[in-house]
Enzyme design. Structure first.
Site, PDB file in Angstrom:
ATOM      1  N   CYS A 111       0.789  -1.226   0.000  1.00 54.16           N
ATOM      2  CA  CYS A 111       0.000   0.000   0.000  1.00 54.16           C
ATOM      3  C   CYS A 111       0.822   1.278   0.000  1.00 54.16           C
ATOM      4  O   CYS A 111       0.278   2.367  -0.014  1.00 54.16           O
ATOM      5  CB  CYS A 111      -0.936   0.006   1.197  1.00 54.16           C
ATOM      6  N   GLY A 112       2.140   1.176   0.094  1.00 51.01           N
ATOM      7  CA  GLY A 112       2.963   2.374   0.012  1.00 51.01           C
ATOM      8  C   GLY A 112       2.933   3.236   1.243  1.00 51.01           C
ATOM      9  O   GLY A 112       3.223   4.431   1.189  1.00 51.01           O
TER      10      GLY A 112
END
Length: 270
Positions: A111-112
């Site tokens: 998801c960064g």
């Protein structure tokens, strides 16, 4: 054959000739978790030990603290093409109702999410901080654990396609081993097993995983108060950062009599 493994036809090509036969594969099916009829999340997992899985997942996400916080778990009706219950939807009743719209789960590497935010999230949510000293584990004992884990991996022996997680005492006694198509689910299953037996916080236990140690696995160990996490393969950079921040002794490349200790080496004796 159980729902943990299944058979599929395959064509094997080799220098010795071709073979057509059935091959054993690990089963992967969705499990939808609902609370009071509302969907909370869906995870892809290998069926089996679902009740342990949801206990471990809910603890990891700070939704429950002990087994008594989960009043009931009921499989909802759902059938496959043969009219048999799929057992792929669990509806839960919690002691303290929660507003699902307000929930947000710790995001993983897909998801960064930035590293500092992730570390702060775990630090503020864990209810079982790990004591600075904690147990001491000997290298001779640690070197035996991957083998002990492997001997309990019955589904892996049949398919070669499942991860495993095991909980051990500091003298190397096997307490529980669980397998799953997802390494995070295998960890949730053993943590859920421990929670249901009132062994959480697990300040005197060792968690061993069959593959690599990611941020998510260290996060789950931190939420359960597990002071030592060992993996057969490598950790990620954020896993090491979180282990250092949470006070976990993180061990990688645990193979034979060699191992890499990345954090809190004071718990490892020789």
């Amino acid at each position: 054959m159980s729902r943990v493994t299944t058979l599929r036809r395959m064509h094997r090509i080799s220098p010795d000739g071709d073979i057509r036969r059935a091959d054993s594969l690990a089963v992967e099916e969705p499990l939808e978790i609902r609370i009071g009829g509302q969907s909370l999340t869906i995870t892809m997992r290998t069926p089996g030990d679902d009740i342990d899985l949801i206990h471990g997942f809910l603890l990891s996400e700070s939704i429950i603290t002990n087994a008594q916080d989960l009043i009931s778990a009921r499989y909802c009706a759902g059938t496959d093409e043969n009219g048999q219950n799929t057992y792929n939807v669990l509806d839960l009743t919690l002691r303290t109702p929660m507003r699902l719209r307000a929930r947000s789960f710790i995001t993983t590497s897909a998801c960064g999410l930035c590293g500092k935010t992730a570390l702060d999230e775990v630090r503020t949510r864990t209810r079982f901080p790990i004591p600075a000293d904690g147990p001491t584990v000997h290298t001779d004992m640690l070197s035996t654990l991957p083998g002990k884990l492997r001997t309990k991996q019955k589904a892996f022996a049949a398919t070669g396609g499942l991860h495993a997680a095991g909980l051990f005492t500091t003298d190397g006694t096997v307490l529980a081993v669980r397998e799953d198509i997802g390494r995070h689910n295998a960890v949730d299953k053993v943590i859920g097993w421990a929670l249901r037996r009132e062994l959480i916080p697990a300040h005197d236990l060792v968690l061993i995983v069959s593959g690599r140690s990611s941020f998510e696995l260290v996060q789950k160990a931190a939420m359960a108060g597990i002071p030592v996490l060992g993996a057969v393969s490598a950790p990620s950079s954020l896993a090491v950062d979180l282990a250092a921040d949470a006070g976990i002794t993180l061990i990688g490349f645990l193979r034979g009599d060699t191992m890499n200790v990345y954090t809190r080496i004071h718990r490892v004796s020789r």
